[in-house]
Enzyme design. Structure first.
Site, PDB file in Angstrom:
ATOM      1  N   HIS A   1       0.812  -1.202   0.000  1.00 11.71           N
ATOM      2  CA  HIS A   1       0.000   0.000   0.000  1.00 11.71           C
ATOM      3  C   HIS A   1       0.852   1.259   0.000  1.00 11.71           C
ATOM      4  CE1 HIS A   1      -3.725   2.231   0.696  1.00 11.71           C
ATOM      5  NE2 HIS A   1      -3.042   2.978   1.546  1.00 11.71           N
TER       6      HIS A   1
ATOM      7  N   HIS B   1     -10.501   2.548  -0.705  1.00  7.88           N
ATOM      8  CA  HIS B   1     -10.632   2.076   0.666  1.00  7.88           C
ATOM      9  C   HIS B   1     -11.373   0.740   0.615  1.00  7.88           C
ATOM     10  CE1 HIS B   1     -10.326   3.898   4.931  1.00  7.88           C
ATOM     11  NE2 HIS B   1      -9.149   3.869   4.363  1.00  7.88           N
TER      12      HIS B   1
END
Length: 763
Positions: free
Chosen positions: A63, A109
């Site tokens: 990430h 998300h």
């Protein structure tokens, strides 16, 4: 310093080795490979302690480091005449004239939303808004791109309802309009929903702010919400591993958002910038203080000292590693000259925002973590940020189909277009999105020129009477069929939406949602998709200003469809001339602009028929596609058309029906001349319901439409007239006709029924 504690090891708990962890293999529990751990030892010249290991595990996660995609992203064009701020900052920014800039970005998300959809989606909105005001721009709009499993599934309806509620809660509460977006339903997203949020902001050029730390001796000030244990290891870890049957155990890693606290943070940040009190500004997102501080130091080529005992805490007794990796929301980090610290604290007090000096900028090149004067972590910034290993993918096109076909859902007979059109209009992927959009405030701030369902792109007015347009698109189904051509289509589809309101693209942001890149077929999808996006952007002369990569979106049920979501921002000279999709005047002529023949390959009709995905999509000429887009854009700008709508899911029959329903006016259309002999040789269902980029439906004065000059590769045909209470389509074999009521009802009820079912689940 003691070995890694049990709580530290649980930060990155991925459910695959629970109960077998020990201190010797703590790095594995935190998501680091043995070779990566050895590299860390080499960079430090010793073994890392618990604080350092936690920080490295997050900064070297997928990430934060993009270690499986960074090499690919270098293909994307990042230069353009309107570009003011490009990749590497919190958000990109483009010039829109009159000394103003528009900052924008899209982020995912996904994993948090799959675990806890309300807070996952809400904090996704909060995070992307902070990216916007971190560069000095006032947020003016949000769009969302959502993917779920089929709405017939209990889990999918639950995720849909709560994600939509979370988006509405945060955006409505903070006072930023949600002006558009998209929702698709496919079996491949059943276990891994996608929640991508895009935000835009406006700023004078001279208020645009970068995040690099500068000036040794300057002070680090943390302001905003208190730091707690919520979100520890959340976005960074969840987004770097596959989900599994233990998803519920990860619920504590999802952050909790407070939009009212963020509103104060927003106003406080902009006032600090207006008063020229800040050297640089950075929001705290994934990996919290670890990522924000180390990235600021890296960009400035400097070091930082952070005193964790000075960080205001929500919960007493937090360990240093917890403070450094906490993902508590609504926090910002800034660099301030020493003589301005008191003024910064005073502005924060005015906005009732906690602010504390927690560190200093140094020339050491190291990020040091101190507690009560004792060094508890000391890492070279280069090692933490820049020296994460980057991996070469091993792509291989799969020999057999990856995705099983969806079960047949079409009720009509395959050869009955009279019944197929209403059914397509009511299909979850085509039906009106108003039941969702009505949960969002699209008018707050009074800039919205075109509401959702009024036009193919959102339009927001600017102070000088011009406007910006924004759209977000990303058909995973078509990319799954052909990663390269499907991604090219996504970019051109987004540009077509801007053209229908009269806007020229200025910049593109993207969110690349894919499965596990360590698997050859996913690596192939990702590689081909990035190549397609690069080629499409170059064909449109549109730079990529920034974006996000979300990988490991898969579970035991397999990977998601490869879903490269693209967001485009464009400008149009006159807000008053922004295009609409609905037919506007009885008696207007209807024209079809076409640059490519339609196809049923990977179409919505083929899905409803239960057909497998094809191995590839038809090739399209990018020069002709761009020419068609520019023809439509220029006609809208000149005021020569009263409506413009691009043909997408469901083909030209659906596009005509949508324009008729949106305008409350019927139409009589003859499609026998559209596209010439090539199109006429296609089966009727392909003519009516075939998909692909490059086709538009326009309406306006006949003389104006007949005068449109078609460039090479593009055909413009006047095919009918607006008026009446039904839609009639003549074709080679006869004529079809539907009353407006017969079209309006399924379009209005398709998604509403799914939402009603979701509501009943909670009763």
């Amino acid at each position: 310093m003691s070995d890694v504690s049990a709580s530290s090891r649980e930060i990155a708990d991925d459910g695959r080795s629970r109960g077998t962890r020990n201190a010797e293999h703590a790095h594995r529990a935190l998501g680091l490979t043995d070779s990566e751990y050895d590299l860390i030892i080499d960079k430090l010249g010793r073994e890392p302690n618990a604080v350092e290991l936690s920080m490295f595990s997050l900064m070297w996660s997928e990430h934060c480091a993009y270690k499986h995609s960074k090499k690919l992203l270098g293909q994307l064009p990042t230069e353009g005449p309107y570009l003011l701020m490009g990749p590497g900052e919190n958000a990109g920014a483009v010039d829109v004239g009159d000394g103003l800039a528009i900052a924008f970005k899209v982020e995912s998300h996904n994993h948090p939303s799959a675990v806890e959809p309300f807070q996952g989606a809400a904090t996704g909105v909060g995070g992307i808004l902070r990216d916007i005001f971190a560069v000095g721009a006032r947020p003016i709009a949000v769009l969302d791109s959502l993917r779920f499993g089929e709405p017939t599934g209990t889990r999918s309806r639950y995720l849909l309802e709560h994600a939509v509620a979370g988006i509405g809660h945060y955006g409505n509460s903070i006072g930023v309009p949600t002006v558009g977006g998209e929702i698709y339903f496919e079996p491949a997203y059943e276990q891994n929903c996608l929640v991508n949020a895009m935000a835009l902001g406006i700023a004078p050029h001279d208020r645009l702010t970068r995040s690099a730390a500068t000036g040794p001796g300057n002070v680090l000030v943390l302001f905003g919400a208190l730091t707690g244990r919520d979100g520890i290891g959340g976005a960074s870890v969840l987004a770097s591993a596959e989900l599994d049957e233990d998803d519920a155990d990860k619920r504590p890693t999802v952050q909790i958002g407070d939009p009212f606290a963020e509103k104060k943070l927003l106003e406080c940040s902009l006032e600090l910038l207006d008063e020229e009190l800040l050297v640089s500004l950075q929001d705290l997102g994934a990996a919290g203080l670890t990522s924000s501080s180390s990235e600021m130091a890296s960009k400035g080529g400097l070091g930082l000292d952070i005193h964790v005992d000075r960080v205001p805490l929500r919960e007493p007794g937090m360990e240093p590693f917890e403070i450094m990796v906490s993902e508590s929301q609504e926090r910002m980090l800034c660099v301030v000259e020493p003589d301005k610290v008191d003024a910064v604290l005073a502005v924060c007090e005015k906005w009732e925002t906690t602010a504390t000096a927690i560190g200093e900028v140094t020339d050491s090149g190291h990020l040091r973590v101190l507690q009560h004067g004792e060094v508890v972590g000391d890492m070279p910034v280069i090692a933490l940020v820049d020296d994460c290993p980057l991996y070469d993918l091993e792509p291989a096109k799969p020999d057999e189909a990856i995705y099983p076909p969806a079960p047949r859902a079409l009720q009509a007979a395959d050869d009955d277009p009279q019944a197929i059109l209403p059914e397509l209009l009511g299909a979850p992927n085509i039906a009106s999105r108003l039941p969702v959009f009505e949960q969002y405030d699209c008018l707050v701030q009074s800039r919205t020129v075109r509401r959702p369902d009024e036009a193919d792109a959102a339009v927001l007015t600017l102070p000088d009477g011009s406007a910006i347009a924004v759209a977000i698109d990303g058909s995973g189904r078509r990319v799954a069929a052909d990663p390269y051509r499907g991604t090219v289509e996504n970019v051109f589809e987004c540009a077509a939406n801007l053209a229908c309101v009269g806007a020229e693209p200025l910049g593109l942001t993207n969110c690349l949602n894919f499965g596990n890149p360590e698997k050859p077929h996913v690596a192939w999808q990702l590689s081909e998709s990035v190549r397609g996006m690069a080629d499409a952007c170059r064909a449109l002369d549109t730079p990529v200003v920034g974006g996000n990569v979300s990988l490991y979106n898969e579970s035991g049920g397999g990977p998601i469809y490869p879903t490269p979501v693209v967001g485009l921002v464009g400008r149009l000279p006159e807000a008053a001339r922004a295009g609409r999709l609905g037919f506007a005047h009885d008696g207007d002529a209807i024209a079809v602009v076409r640059a490519a023949s339609p196809s049923l390959a990977a179409s919505e009709l083929s899905k409803l028929r239960g057909e497998p995905l094809p191995d590839g999509l038809p090739e399209r000429d990018p020069v002709a596609l761009r020419a068609a887009i520019e023809l439509v854009r220029d006609a809208v700008r000149r005021g020569e058309v009263r409506s413009a709508h691009d043909v997408a899911e469901g083909g030209i029959a659906v596009a005509l029906a949508e324009a008729a329903v949106a305008g409350g006016r019927g139409a009589t259309v003859d499609l026998r001349q559209v596209g010439g002999a090539t199109c006429q040789s296609l089966p009727l269902d392909e003519q009516l319901f075939g998909e692909g980029p490059g086709t538009f439906v326009l309406s306006g004065p006949r003389e104006a439409l007949e005068a449109l000059s078609a460039p090479a590769g593009v055909k413009v045909t006047v095919v009918g007239e607006v008026g009446g209470a039904s839609l009639s389509i003549a074709h080679g074999g006869g004529e079809l006709s539907w009353t407006l009521d017969a079209l309006r009802e399924p379009r209005a009820r398709g998604l509403a029924d799914a939402l009603d079912d979701a509501t009943r689940l909670d009763d």
